[in-house]
Scaffold this motif. Structure first.
Motif, PDB file in Angstrom:
ATOM      1  N   CYS A 153      -1.673 -30.612 -47.020  1.00  0.00           N
ATOM      2  CA  CYS A 153      -0.621 -31.622 -47.330  1.00  0.00           C
ATOM      3  C   CYS A 153      -0.560 -32.700 -46.605  1.00  0.00           C
ATOM      4  N   ILE A 154      -0.498 -33.824 -47.318  1.00  0.00           N
ATOM      5  CA  ILE A 154      -0.451 -35.323 -46.462  1.00  0.00           C
ATOM      6  C   ILE A 154       0.750 -35.919 -47.082  1.00  0.00           C
ATOM      7  N   GLY A 155       1.973 -35.759 -46.321  1.00  0.00           N
ATOM      8  CA  GLY A 155       3.166 -36.434 -46.971  1.00  0.00           C
ATOM      9  C   GLY A 155       4.450 -36.004 -46.147  1.00  0.00           C
ATOM     10  N   GLY A 156       5.471 -36.358 -46.654  1.00  0.00           N
ATOM     11  CA  GLY A 156       6.756 -36.023 -45.775  1.00  0.00           C
ATOM     12  C   GLY A 156       7.295 -34.496 -46.158  1.00  0.00           C
ATOM     13  N   VAL A 194      -0.507 -32.474 -42.694  1.00  0.00           N
ATOM     14  CA  VAL A 194      -0.428 -33.887 -42.023  1.00  0.00           C
ATOM     15  C   VAL A 194       0.832 -34.654 -42.145  1.00  0.00           C
ATOM     16  N   PRO A 195       1.950 -34.590 -41.611  1.00  0.00           N
ATOM     17  CA  PRO A 195       3.071 -35.638 -41.764  1.00  0.00           C
ATOM     18  C   PRO A 195       2.996 -36.995 -41.918  1.00  0.00           C
ATOM     19  N   THR A 196       3.629 -37.650 -42.638  1.00  0.00           N
ATOM     20  CA  THR A 196       3.583 -38.858 -42.863  1.00  0.00           C
ATOM     21  C   THR A 196       4.881 -39.547 -42.654  1.00  0.00           C
ATOM     22  N   ASP A 249      -9.064 -41.979 -46.285  1.00  0.00           N
ATOM     23  CA  ASP A 249      -9.821 -41.521 -45.113  1.00  0.00           C
ATOM     24  C   ASP A 249      -9.906 -39.955 -44.796  1.00  0.00           C
ATOM     25  N   ALA A 250      -8.917 -39.273 -45.154  1.00  0.00           N
ATOM     26  CA  ALA A 250      -8.485 -37.958 -45.011  1.00  0.00           C
ATOM     27  C   ALA A 250      -9.838 -37.147 -46.036  1.00  0.00           C
ATOM     28  N   ALA A 267      -1.471 -28.374 -37.552  1.00  0.00           N
ATOM     29  CA  ALA A 267      -0.615 -29.664 -37.886  1.00  0.00           C
ATOM     30  C   ALA A 267      -1.481 -30.894 -37.296  1.00  0.00           C
ATOM     31  N   ILE A 268      -1.566 -32.108 -37.844  1.00  0.00           N
ATOM     32  CA  ILE A 268      -2.232 -33.096 -37.456  1.00  0.00           C
ATOM     33  C   ILE A 268      -1.269 -34.225 -37.311  1.00  0.00           C
TER      34      ILE A 268
END
Length: 401
Positions: free
Chosen positions: A93-96, A135-137, A49-50, A172-173
């Motif tokens: 960045c999409i993750g931890g 984007v923190p997961t 989606d991102a 940051a999202i």
């Protein structure tokens, strides 16, 4: 005392906020972005989606989804060169925590044109990092609002920290949709990491009323919702933990981190202990150690940890704070001791000695000879109470199973 508070990162939070990633990227002037992730996250629906939202905003994307447990200098250096070669002008960045630290390192290396290991330490680079969206997961590291990145120098078995005002993420999202795929027991690890950030910021010698308020608010919000977030499918609790972890890093980004992180660093670098286990197991001990010299902070922290203080002496209240953290660990299946495999008894003294340079030494840590440390050698750390190598050794011994 002069304090300095700085937080330039824009924070967009709430259900559905991930859909704003394309607009945010466009507002930052991105035209071609490197999307950094890991193999698990890149397979999730929200990741797709991102990417779709970025495409709809006219942002071309390249991908790096090979991040592992640690942000590694080799990955960062390779991708920094790729970014320069391919004309990429932003990092998403999409993750931890390891994903965000990897992406932050790439953004630093790309503009400064030197290896990540040479960028470690405080402000050890001159050029602003590439524009970044985080984007923190996990509700954990809080790296999405941090100027710091923690990386592993594989060749020297060192964990190094680098950063400064030139490496704050731009945005940051915080959207709890990214937490839904995280197994509840796995979620305990980053959540404990976030709790250490808030508590250590509150126990810092260089904090301020501003950072204290944010830190204690983060402890209260997280402690009140963490069990439900980990042990049940509670969407509101997950949202609270995501916001609390962000608040915790806003606090520690300004007040800095303490003994838990300083002592955990050699365990991570030389014994390959995962970061949350190191700082988490140490947290009850370092909390009690520092509260002993912070009488005015004992009751507020106890209340944030949901300790009933009526009738307790100061010493009893401090002990109850440490016990409240251990009780939380029991409820979320997080360990309270190091196993012999994680920290062999025969290496305790060595680990205490290796902790002397502290978290913020950067490349200077590579030249440190741990055999020069003595019992009275003080560990470099901004915590309120000074800790010697002997005290660190004794703390490690109390944390052994």
């Amino acid at each position: 005392m002069i304090s300095n508070y700085y937080m330039p990162t824009r924070i967009v939070a709430g259900s559905g906020s991930l859909a704003t990633v394309g607009r945010l990227a466009r507002d930052l002037g991105m035209t071609r972005a490197l999307v950094v992730s890991d193999p698990v996250i890149s397979a999730q629906g929200f990741h797709a989606d991102a990417l779709a939202a970025l495409g709809e905003a006219g942002i071309a994307t390249a991908r790096f989804d090979e991040c592992g447990i640690d942000a590694r200098c080799s990955h960062i250096d390779d991708q920094g060169e790729r970014v320069r070669r391919d004309g990429i002008d932003g990092v998403i960045c999409i993750g931890g925590g390891s994903v965000m630290c990897t992406g932050k390192g790439i953004a630093i290396v790309a503009t400064n044109r030197k290896p990540m290991a040479e960028c470690t330490g405080v402000g050890n680079f001159d050029k602003r990092a590439l524009s970044m969206i985080m984007v923190p997961t996990t509700a954990g590291s809080g790296s999405e609002v941090s100027q710091w990145t923690i990386v592993k120098d594989e060749a020297r078995h060192l964990k190094l920290l680098g950063g400064g005002p030139l490496s704050f993420p731009d945005a940051a999202i915080l959207d709890a949709v990214t937490l839904r795929s995280l197994p509840m027991r796995v979620a305990a690890l980053p959540a404990v990491d976030a709790l250490t950030h808030a508590v250590e910021a509150y126990l810092s010698a260089i904090g301020s009323p501003l950072t204290d308020a944010i830190a204690i608010g983060a402890v209260r919000l997280q402690f009140g919702s963490l069990r439900a977030s980990i042990n049940s499918d509670d969407e509101r609790a997950r949202e609270d933990n995501l916001v609390a972890s962000c608040m915790a890093n806003v606090a520690c980004g300004n007040a800095r981190l303490g003994h838990g992180h300083a002592l955990s660093l050699p365990l991570e670098g030389h014994l390959d202990l995962p970061h949350p286990y190191g700082v988490g197991v140490l947290l009850p001990e370092v909390t009690a150690f520092n509260l002993a010299v912070l009488p005015a902070k004992v009751k507020p922290l106890a209340e944030a940890l949901e300790v009933e203080t009526l009738g307790l002496s100061r010493g009893e209240t401090i002990a109850a704070c440490a016990e409240a953290i251990r009780d939380l660990y029991a409820d979320i299946a997080f360990p309270t001791r190091f196993t012999p495999e994680q920290l062999p008894a025969g290496r305790v003294r060595e680990m205490a000695e290796r902790a002397v340079p502290g978290l913020y030494a950067g490349i200077a840590a590579r030249d440190y000879d741990h055999t020069t440390a003595r019992d009275a050698t003080v560990i470099a750390c901004p915590s309120a109470r000074k800790m010697t190598v002997l005290q660190a050794q004794e703390m490690f011994e109390r944390c052994l199973a």
